[in-house]
Structure formats: structure tokens, C-alpha cells
Design a protein around this motif. Structure first.
Motif, PDB file in Angstrom:
ATOM      1  N   GLY A  30       0.831  -1.414   0.200  1.00 14.98           N
ATOM      2  CA  GLY A  30       0.047   0.078   0.082  1.00 14.98           C
ATOM      3  C   GLY A  30       0.448   2.280   0.359  1.00 14.98           C
ATOM      4  O   GLY A  30       0.464   1.909  -0.613  1.00 14.98           O
ATOM      5  N   ARG A  78       1.085   3.240 -12.245  1.00 18.61           N
ATOM      6  CA  ARG A  78       1.534   3.019 -11.059  1.00 18.61           C
ATOM      7  C   ARG A  78       3.223   3.203 -11.131  1.00 18.61           C
ATOM      8  O   ARG A  78       3.535   3.084  -9.589  1.00 18.61           O
ATOM      9  CB  ARG A  78       1.224   1.846 -11.185  1.00 18.61           C
ATOM     10  CG  ARG A  78       0.474   1.367  -9.997  1.00 18.61           C
ATOM     11  CD  ARG A  78       0.269   0.013  -9.504  1.00 18.61           C
ATOM     12  NE  ARG A  78       0.730  -1.018  -9.359  1.00 18.61           N
ATOM     13  CZ  ARG A  78       1.945  -1.596  -9.176  1.00 18.61           C
ATOM     14  NH1 ARG A  78       1.826  -0.491  -7.241  1.00 18.61           N
ATOM     15  NH2 ARG A  78       2.655  -2.324  -9.138  1.00 18.61           N
ATOM     16  N   ASN A  97       1.923   2.592  -5.009  1.00 16.56           N
ATOM     17  CA  ASN A  97       0.252   1.523  -3.915  1.00 16.56           C
ATOM     18  C   ASN A  97       1.247   0.039  -4.313  1.00 16.56           C
ATOM     19  O   ASN A  97       0.101  -0.237  -4.697  1.00 16.56           O
ATOM     20  CB  ASN A  97      -1.533   1.710  -4.890  1.00 16.56           C
ATOM     21  CG  ASN A  97      -1.735   0.595  -3.742  1.00 16.56           C
ATOM     22  OD1 ASN A  97      -1.705  -0.056  -2.478  1.00 16.56           O
ATOM     23  ND2 ASN A  97      -2.500   0.756  -4.736  1.00 16.56           N
TER      24      ASN A  97
END
Length: 171
Positions: A30, A78, A97
Motif C-alpha cells: 500500500g 503506477r 501502491n
């Protein structure tokens, strides 16, 4: 108890498969993670890869733009460069993440404009092992490693002391 043994086994396997000259980063699932890479100036292309992805890459950046065609699908939207202008040779990767599936060895390769070179090639600059653990486990793992290391040192010292004393008592 099973969780402690599992954690210890994975930590030992992790230590065996990581080379000595490789940077190691541990992150919780996370989190956003920055994998640092610096090269000298005149950078014309950056490639971040992971060997287990085959021909797909984590990020490829050239001519002030990203090339998503051969990017591995798990990294789409990402990843980014910390500095797209690559000032001072900073080509660090931001991985957003992170998940346990992001665990692996990341390699930073850079192509630089050099005099008398027609086709610049990508050269390995750094290799970083990222170890992603479930939330809340980073502190426990570190404490376990430190505690077991200390225990191992005490055990070795005790055995060595016993052997020295035993040798001196013999005629």
C-alpha cells in the motif's frame, strides 16, 4: 508460532537470494516507494526493469515521454520518474501502491549521449531488491531478525568459550 517460523524462513530465503552489492528496500503493501538511481548528465533514455518480467519493462522513458507499449500491465499508471527533467542525473523510480507481487530485483539502466558514439546503449546503473510485506509486518520482521542475530552471536560465543575452557582443562 507458525507465523514466526514462516517469517523467519522467508527472511532467510530473502537473504540468500539477494547479492551483497545490491541495495535492499523493505516496504509495506500500500505504500509508495522510491527506488533511487543516479547517473551523470546527458541522459537520453531510462529503462527500469525486473528480470522476472521477461521482455516487458517497468518503465521506459525517452525523448521526454513514456513508452507504454511493452510495459508490464501490473505497472501501468503506477510508476513515474521522480524528476522527468532528470536534473543532476536523477532517474529514480516512484512505484505507487506497492503490493506483495512487486517484490523483486529492479534494475535501472541509462543511455547517455557520449562523444563519438553513434548508438548509445543502455548501461546498468543500479540494482535494488524491493521486499514488500503485508501492512504492520516491517517492524516485527526487523525485530525478529535483530533478536535472532543477537541470539546466534551469543550461542557462537558460548560454544567458543566452552571449547576454550575445555581445551585449557585438559592435561
Amino acid at each position: 508460532m507458525f507465523a514466526v517460523i514462516t517469517s523467519l524462513c522467508s527472511t532467510l530465503m530473502f537473504a540468500v537470494f539477494v547479492s551483497a552489492d545490491q541495495e535492499i528496500i523493505t516496504a509495506e503493501s500500500g505504500q509508495n516507494v522510491t527506488l533511487t538511481c543516479r547517473a551523470s548528465n546527458n541522459i537520453i533514455a531510462v529503462n527500469w526493469s525486473r528480470a522476472d518480467l521477461g521482455t516487458k519493462y517497468v518503465l521506459f522513458y525517452r525523448d521526454e515521454r513514456f513508452f507504454p507499449d511493452d510495459q508490464h500491465p501490473s505497472f501501468k499508471n503506477r510508476v513515474d520518474l521522480q524528476d522527468r527533467q532528470m536534473k543532476d542525473g536523477d532517474v529514480s523510480l516512484i512505484l505507487k501502491n506497492v503490493t506483495i507481487n512487486d517484490t523483486g530485483t529492479y534494475e535501472c539502466r541509462v543511455a547517455q549521449k557520449e562523444p563519438n558514439q553513434e548508438r548509445p546503449s543502455l548501461k546498468l546503473i543500479s540494482s535494488i531488491y524491493l521486499h514488500v510485506v503485508p501492512p504492520g509486518q516491517t517492524r516485527g520482521s526487523v525485530g525478529l531478525i535483530v533478536g535472532l542475530s543477537f541470539l546466534a552471536v551469543l550461542l557462537v560465543a558460548g560454544v567458543a568459550g566452552f571449547l576454550v575452557c575445555r581445551k585449557h582443562k585438559q592435561p
